[in-house]
Design an enzyme around this catalytic site. Structure first.
Site, PDB file in Angstrom:
ATOM      1  N   GLU D 204       0.472  -1.672  -0.105  1.00 65.02           N
ATOM      2  CA  GLU D 204       0.000   0.093   0.009  1.00 65.02           C
ATOM      3  C   GLU D 204       0.352   1.151  -0.138  1.00 65.02           C
ATOM      4  O   GLU D 204       0.352   2.192  -0.426  1.00 65.02           O
ATOM      5  CB  GLU D 204      -1.130  -0.021   1.188  1.00 65.02           C
ATOM      6  CG  GLU D 204      -2.516  -0.794   1.018  1.00 65.02           C
ATOM      7  CD  GLU D 204      -3.017  -0.742  -0.596  1.00 65.02           C
ATOM      8  OE1 GLU D 204      -3.671   0.470  -0.382  1.00 65.02           O
ATOM      9  OE2 GLU D 204      -3.290  -1.501  -1.260  1.00 65.02           O
ATOM     10  N   ASN D 285      -3.083   4.209  -8.257  1.00 63.65           N
ATOM     11  CA  ASN D 285      -2.814   5.484  -7.778  1.00 63.65           C
ATOM     12  C   ASN D 285      -1.968   6.103  -7.238  1.00 63.65           C
ATOM     13  O   ASN D 285      -1.029   4.629  -6.780  1.00 63.65           O
ATOM     14  CB  ASN D 285      -4.467   5.309  -7.351  1.00 63.65           C
ATOM     15  CG  ASN D 285      -4.127   4.269  -6.016  1.00 63.65           C
ATOM     16  OD1 ASN D 285      -3.908   3.201  -6.168  1.00 63.65           O
ATOM     17  ND2 ASN D 285      -4.137   4.796  -4.906  1.00 63.65           N
ATOM     18  N   ASP D 327      -8.362   8.122  -5.779  1.00 62.52           N
ATOM     19  CA  ASP D 327      -8.574   6.305  -5.346  1.00 62.52           C
ATOM     20  C   ASP D 327      -8.946   5.822  -6.944  1.00 62.52           C
ATOM     21  O   ASP D 327      -8.782   4.729  -6.828  1.00 62.52           O
ATOM     22  CB  ASP D 327      -8.685   5.891  -4.467  1.00 62.52           C
ATOM     23  CG  ASP D 327      -7.708   4.546  -3.976  1.00 62.52           C
ATOM     24  OD1 ASP D 327      -6.629   3.926  -5.257  1.00 62.52           O
ATOM     25  OD2 ASP D 327      -8.470   3.763  -3.572  1.00 62.52           O
TER      26      ASP D 327
END
Lengths: 315, 303, 261, 589
Positions: D204, D285, D327
């Site tokens: 992430e 993203n 996102d």
């Protein structure tokens, strides 16, 4: 034949008879070894369907206030028969049961003492809690129907090492380790009887499932310094001198040295199972079985240490 | 004040009710009973999170939180099973994965999770857990070489010098956006504080900003050469937060015991000793109360 | 402690009853195993088979730890052996290990998991196409194959996987290699944990010559400890992989110390 | 154990001497060999399905017409296969078929080889996953690739494993990255010019997307192309690793050192167009989520990269959502097609717009919405290729001082996208794209204080909300030329499975409610459906065998949708998990 030897012969005879009757009766017979002090001797064997797991020594002290019991045996049945045997000796109440360490032959009779305080060292309590059920399962397998209805009862009271005055007996509670992670010995300073638990084996090969040989040998040195008249080993007959301590120490030293040297020489575990041992060692009861068990317990770590001496390159 | 008083009385009443009435017939044994029965308190801590919870050379989980977990278990008369868990995207996820529901990959929940924020607003949003036993106040600090520290003006200093931060943290986001982004280009990112401090020791950056405990631990033996202290962080709502423990809602008896045990640890200075073992200076939490959402949805706080 | 080594052959000889050769046809299985005919058919095929006590199979009569039962198989008394196969007849997974001795002695030491009391059998194929079979019964509490490996219970097993410790010992005309490889060796019989085991290990010398080859199967114990008697060499390279393709690579060499250390 | 460089070198030397690569190749004879030429011709060949997309261009179109609008009603199950065990969850795979064998991946990094005639299992590979993997979005796997006698797939612990098609034994294995750092791999690998092309998923934060090429035979790296500007690419000449130029221009569209951790993960599979000889790979993203912290376009996040397979260099790029603040990953597939003599490519983005690009140079030819509501932009400027933003962006959390959550904005599409990973199909017959779309938006607000790993954090909150009461999912037939929606099929739950179209005039897709459905490609009329017993989020395929046309689709509800809360979760929570493969053919009667 000393009186002590005589009673052990009687005990053994009793055993055979009870087996022959086919009744589930351990035939427990408390032997008076000192004033107020009784032991119940187990067979110098491995667990089997004949002895029902009774290979252990338990004992009790009848003080003015009541009875102190040391270890409860391998099964509920043993525990109950132990209580009954105590009841035949004295009407005094049972005050407390001590579990000397976590092994199943010393604690699985706890059920019979469930309503009473059961005391053990803190580490022993943790050990029983974590591994008790595992022990119980394997005892069912090894001793069969003798185990019927047995379940684990965890001690309720933590023993703090030190002195304890009870009904005219001054008991010294001694915390040791080596045979297991926590081994409780009880020295009755009033009578000079030392309940050495499994820190000492007499005439029988010591067991090592939780042993640290270095710690154990150190502990035996300290043990030999104690002032006692009579020593009750965890397994084997009661002795007056330090012979049993020496015997235990000799065996452990030999075992330690043998396994280390075998590992140093690159022997595999299967090869080590066929030992080259002097007669004094080979002559101990259940040597073959206990030695093989010890190899399983101890060799992997010793071997790993030896293998780490080698030179290995990895990316 | 009257309202708070009322709440206290209410909470106390609830608590006494819970204490007096043991489980009724169809109730399951409480979490505390089960823990006592099994003899094990399972505590979730974060993995790879020095100085709070990390693995030593032998692979054992050590650290401040691990030690606190063991001390709590000991107070409860049981042994501690420490579960090192990975951090998910947010604390809400971590609480779901480790305290009240369990991760969807399985593994169940722990009895207790440490290093959770102890904050009223946060508690209100996370009403499936009870927050108890605040044990430490974490604070954003800056470490710079001694001599610079005393008169540090962050805007002035960081517009000249590079400051290291851990990626994706409050400090990171704050410094990137502070002063309308004026010092944004001076912010250097590291994957953890340890690496940032190492870069500072090598002279690659002038300062490191982040949580006090992590910086102090990373400075280690060189702590004396650096000044560590809070800086003014204008515009930021908070630069410090209390840390506590979380248990699943409903396990009130366990919560009580943990609260008691933690208070005892604090009073016996055991907490400051644990922190000192990891070269971190202990900071008292700002609140020492039980935060939980009662059935009426209100937050109760009591001493 | 030289005497240990001296006594060893004696001890081992004593453990073998006689040198008698049983023709398998018409001769009863010395271990009287119900599975023998099945095993023979599925593992050894149509090749002729004899029971041969010259193969030494060392193992405890009673397994103290059913997850770690030590076994040593030594077929060197047969002379040249092209394949050595070890199987545990009453295990849910029969095949334990296979060896192509190549330059090594047809000898291998290892530990296995057993599910219950079972014959552990070694079959050695000689160049004449004959299988020589010997074995012994190991009594066991069981559970070895359907209990999760300890490694699986430890969330950190992946980080140490493939780590090797090992050492060489020079003996008369041969070098003994002993090594331990960290690996969970999951049998696939525990729900939710797929089979995951070391597949193959090649033992090479510094010049790249293949000295011996082992194939491991699920019943080999977690973190296998292996013993081989190789030709005299100062260093041995172990190359292999598990059934997920994770490599195992290590060089084990003689010099204990080096200036750079 | 301390390892000196000298020692490491000596091991390498030993390995070289031994003539063995790090991964020891085991026995496994090759009967069925899949050549690069066969893979390049996959779209036209009907007897097999060799690649993700049923052809490298990703059209998911089959020239088969034995099953057609006239007889599709007679489609019945030929066999069904259970993935077994306790391991169910989302089954998002597309199977591949070659020489009577089907290879299909399942959740938890499993791969099955099945006899296509009988449905009987030939072998099964269960990857042993380490504890502590934390996949973001379910334990899915989207499929395997065939090459030579190998079947190649990625795993949740970020490995690529190549198995022998006949035995299931590992031929080689490569580590993409450290799963502990959050990396994993769920996409289907792409085979181009004897190389396996992959990206990276997960991770992430602090992760940089990249596209990697490995020798398909050995797993050895050939080149690496990072997806964020400032990062050096590498190429291998023989065994020698060489610098191969920086991606983009450092700090051109990123402030400070933020490009070093800029995200743009390449977690979806790519496509390849043999006509232009370009690999098209989508990027995710940018990081961090808060766009206010990284002024600039943040190249090459939310883009399609066109990469030259020989040089490993970026030939062109097109960015869908510059300075993304919602996102909106740009990883969705780019599908090559030709129309009116032009070499074009279509892309349906998470951000709600359908893009038509000139695939020779990346120039925008057309862009139009394919969902009903798009709040963040009014449209796309066809001259500049940039979105015409409306200013609906989440606020800066640092600007909220009172401790309350900031102003809530509503924006559509939601971050799960107007279309997510599930691949669309293109029919050269109808010249329409069939897009599995979803109509949903999200409430988005900034939070002055949230917590992550127990520490304070400036975060954002979101809730996904359906836009309509009666449906979320919509299968839409999109005319790339006119930008018109020709027909649509509305579905109550969000669509999450792939689409396929055939020369038989049919469009197939699955629904979370458990149906595999067939539609008339021209009219959108529903012609056939079959209840598979669990939600269908996999990708259907078709092939021909012994004169009969077969259709296959994995069934098993899961994926990212059920993991997210909000009103959508209520709509799907009654759906049951599963894990099986269904194969259909025409009934004899």
């Amino acid at each position: 034949m000393t009186p002590l030897q005589r009673v052990s012969v009687i005990a053994f005879w009793f055993f055979i008879v009870s087996y022959a009757w086919g009744a589930r009766d351990y035939g427990l017979k408390p032997l008076l070894i000192a004033p107020d002090t009784y032991v119940l001797l187990g067979a110098n064997e491995h667990f089997n369907f004949r002895n029902g797991g009774n290979i252990v020594n338990t004992g009790f002290i009848v003080t003015d206030e009541g009875v102190i019991v040391i270890d409860s045996g391998p099964s509920r049945l043993y525990g109950e028969q132990l209580r009954a045997a105590i009841g035949r000796i004295t009407e005094r109440p049972i005050l407390k049961l001590f579990n000397t360490h976590l092994h199943p032959d010393h604690i699985l009779g706890n059920q019979a003492f469930e309503k009473l305080p059961i005391a053990a060292l803190a580490t022993t309590i943790d050990g029983i809690r974590e591994q008790g059920e595992l022990f119980n399962d394997s005892m069912y397998r090894l001793a069969g129907a003798w185990m019927a209805g047995t379940r684990v009862v965890v001690p309720t009271e933590t023993v703090r090492p030190g002195s304890l005055e009870i009904g005219g007996h001054r008991l010294q509670l001694i915390a040791m380790k080596g045979h297991s992670h926590a081994d409780l010995m009880i020295l009755d300073q009033t009578t000079g009887v030392l309940f050495a638990a499994d820190m000492v084996f007499h005439g029988r090969t010591p067991t090592t499932p939780h042993a640290d040989l270095g710690q154990w040998l150190d502990a035996l040195d300290a043990l030999a310094e104690l002032d006692f008249k009579l020593l009750v080993p965890g397994h084997g007959s009661v002795v007056e001198d330090r012979r049993s301590i020496e015997q235990t120490r000799d065996y452990l030293r030999w075992l330690n040295a043998y396994l280390h040297e075998a590992a140093e020489q690159g022997m595999t575990m299967a090869e080590v199972l066929q030992p080259d041992a002097p007669p004094s060692i080979r002559g101990l009861a259940v040597f073959k079985e206990e030695y093989q068990r010890s190899v399983t317990h101890l060799y992997p770590a010793i071997e790993a240490r030896a293998l780490r001496q080698g030179r290995v390159v990895q990316e | 004040m009257y309202r708070i008083k009322e709440l206290l009385i209410f909470a106390a009443a609830i608590a006494s009710l819970m204490l007096q009435s043991p489980a009724t017939a169809d109730e399951e044994p409480s979490a505390l009973d089960r823990i006592r029965e099994r003899g094990v308190l399972e505590v979730a801590v974060y993995n790879d999170f020095p100085p709070f919870s990390f693995r030593d050379e032998r692979g054992r989980i050590v650290g401040i939180d691990a030690d606190i977990a063991r001390a709590l278990a000991k107070s409860l008369g049981v042994s501690a099973a420490i579960r090192a868990v990975g951090a998910d995207e947010s604390m809400e996820d971590d609480l779901r994965n480790n305290v009240w529901k369990g991760h969807y990959l399985g593994g169940g929940v722990a009895d207790l999770m440490l290093h959770v924020p102890y904050d009223g607003a946060f508690a209100e949003e996370n009403d499936r857990v009870i927050f108890v036993a605040p044990y430490y106040r974490e604070q954003i600090v800056v470490a710079v070489e001694k001599g610079v520290g005393a008169s540090l003006d962050p805007l002035d200093y960081f517009s000249r010098e590079k400051v290291g931060v851990e990626l994706d943290t409050l400090t990171d986001f704050y410094l990137l956006s502070a002063y309308n982004g004026k010092i944004r280009n001076q912010v250097v990112h590291f994957s953890n504080i340890g690496k940032a401090v190492a870069a500072m020791k090598r002279g690659e950056i002038a300062a490191v900003a982040g949580p006090r405990s992590e910086i102090e631990f990373a400075l280690g033996d060189l702590a004396d050469s650096y000044a560590v202290g809070p800086i003014r962080m204008p515009g930021l709502r908070t630069s410090g937060w209390d840390l506590g423990a979380a248990v699943k809602k409903g396990n009130s008896a366990l919560a009580e015991e943990v609260e008691k045990a933690m208070t005892q640890l604090r009073q016996q200075s055991s907490l400051s000793k644990i922190f000192a073992n990891y070269r971190s200076s202990y900071q008292l939490p700002s609140q020492t109360k039980l935060v939980g959402v009662e059935s009426n949805g209100r937050i109760s706080q009591r001493d | 402690m030289k005497r240990l080594i001296h006594h060893l052959p004696l001890v081992l000889t004593l453990s073998c009853t006689s040198n008698a050769l049983y023709a398998e046809q018409g001769q009863a299985d010395p271990l009287d195993s119900t599975m023998w005919q099945d095993m023979r058919r599925t593992l050894l095929g149509d090749a002729p088979v004899v029971f041969d006590d010259r193969i030494r199979v060392l193992a405890p009569g009673d397994a103290e730890d059913s997850m770690n039962v030590p076994v040593l198989v030594d077929a060197s008394a047969l002379g040249e052996v092209t394949r050595l196969l070890v199987f545990a007849e009453l295990n849910p997974i029969h095949k334990v290990l296979e060896m192509e001795p190549l330059k090594a002695k047809p000898l291998v030491g290892f530990r296995i998991k057993v599910q219950q009391a079972t014959p552990i059998r070694a079959a050695a194929l000689t160049p004449d196409g004959m299988w020589h079979v010997a074995g012994r019964i190991v009594d066991a509490a069981g559970g070895g194959c359907t209990v999760p490996s300890l490694g699986s219970g430890n969330s950190d097993w992946a980080s140490r996987m493939g780590e090797v410790i090992g050492r060489l010992w020079s003996g008369k005309g041969s070098t003994r290699l002993r090594l331990r490889i960290m690996h969970p060796m999951d049998t696939g019989l525990v729900p939710g944990i797929p089979a995951f085991h070391i597949d193959q290990l090649d033992f090479l010398d510094a010049s790249g010559e293949r000295l011996s080859r082992l194939f491991l199967y699920e019943p080999v114990a977690e973190n296998p400890v292996l013993t081989l008697d190789l030709p005299q060499r100062d260093s041995v390279t172990v190359l292999g992989a598990d059934n997920n393709g994770n490599p195992i690579e290590a060089i084990i060499s003689k010099e204990i110390r080096e200036a750079e250390l | 154990m301390m390892i000196s460089p000298h020692r490491t070198k000596s091991l390498r030397k030993a390995l070289a001497v031994a003539g063995l690569s790090a991964a020891v190749a085991f026995a496994g004879t090759a009967n069925a060999r899949t050549t690069q030429a066969e893979i390049d011709g996959d779209a036209a060949s009907t007897g097999d399905v060799l690649s993700w997309g049923m052809g490298q261009q990703g059209q998911r179109y089959s020239p088969l017409k034995k099953i057609n609008t006239g007889n599709v009603k007679k489609l019945v199950p030929a066999w069904s296969f259970s993935f077994g065990g306790e391991k169910q969850r989302g089954q998002e795979a597309q199977p591949v078929v070659k020489d009577g064998k089907m290879f299909v991946t399942a959740s938890y990094s499993r791969l099955y080889a099945i006899d296509t005639e009988t449905g009987q299992e030939l072998w099964q590979y269960d990857h042993r996953l380490p504890d502590g993997i934390l996949p973001c979005c379910d334990v899915v796997n989207r499929g395997a690739a065939l090459y030579d006698d190998l079947v190649i797939f990625g795993t949740l612990d970020a490995r690529i494993v190549a198995l022998h098609q006949d035995t299931g034994k590992v031929a080689w294995r490569a580590k993409i990255d450290d799963y502990k750092a959050g990396y994993s791999f769920t996409a289907a690998p792409l085979i181009v010019k004897d190389m396996v092309i992959t990206g990276v998923s997960g991770g992430e934060f602090g992760v940089i997307g990249r596209v990697e090429a490995r020798d398909a035979k050995t797993g050895k790296l050939r080149w690496i192309r990072p997806s964020v500007e400032g990062h050096m690419g590498y190429i291998w000449k023989g065994d020698k690793k060489m610098e191969n130029g920086v991606t983009g221009k450092t700090n051109a569209s990123w402030p400070g050192d933020m490009w070093k951790t800029g995200g743009a993960a390449t977690w979806q599979g790519g496509t390849y167009d043999h006509e232009t000889d370009l690999i098209f790979y989508g990027t995710g993203n940018p990081a961090p989520w808060n766009a206010h912290l990284r002024p600039g376009d943040n190249l090459y996040s939310t883009s399609t990269l066109a990469i030259d397979p020989d040089s490993g260099k970026i030939a062109w790029h097109y960015q869908y959502t510059p300075n993304d603040g919602w996102d909106y990953d740009g990883v969705n597939e780019l599908v090559s097609y030709n129309q009116g003599g032009e070499k074009l490519a279509g892309h349906a983005d998470r951000n709600g717009f359908f893009y038509v690009l000139d695939r020779t140079n990346g120039k925008l030819k057309n862009a139009f919405p394919f969902v009903n509501k798009i709040d963040w932009a009014k449209g796309v400027d066809l001259k500049t290729g940039r979105p015409l933003e409306t200013g609906v962006r989440p606020g800066d959390p640092a600007k909220s001082k009172d401790g309350k959550k900031g102003e809530v904005i509503f924006v559509a599409p939601s971050f799960l996208g107007a279309k997510n990973w599930m691949p669309m199909a293109y029919s050269p017959d109808t010249e329409l794209f069939y897009v599995p779309a979803n109509e949903w938006g999200m409430d988005l607000w900034n939070e002055p204080i949230t917590y992550k790993k127990g520490a304070a954090y400036l975060g954002a909150g979101f809730t996904i909300k359906p836009l309509n009461d009666d449906y979320i999912g919509a299968l839409r037939a999109v005319d790339p030329k006119s930008g018109k929606i020709v027909w649509e099929y509305k579905n109550n739950a969000p669509l999450w499975g792939g689409v396929m179209t055939t020369a038989g005039g049919l469009v197939f897709t699955g629904t979370p409610e458990g149906y595999l459905k067939a539609f008339d490609a021209k009219s959108g009329k529903e012609l056939w459906k079959f209840q598979t017993g669990s939600g269908v989020v996999g990708c259907p395929i078709t092939w021909e065998q012994d004169g009969e046309q077969y259709i296959a689709v994995p069934s098993g509800w899961g994926g990212a949708v059920p993991l997210w809360g909000g009103d959508v979760a209520k709509k799907v929570k009654y759906l049951n998990q599963g894990g099986s493969l269904w194969v259909f053919k025409l009934s004899d009667v």
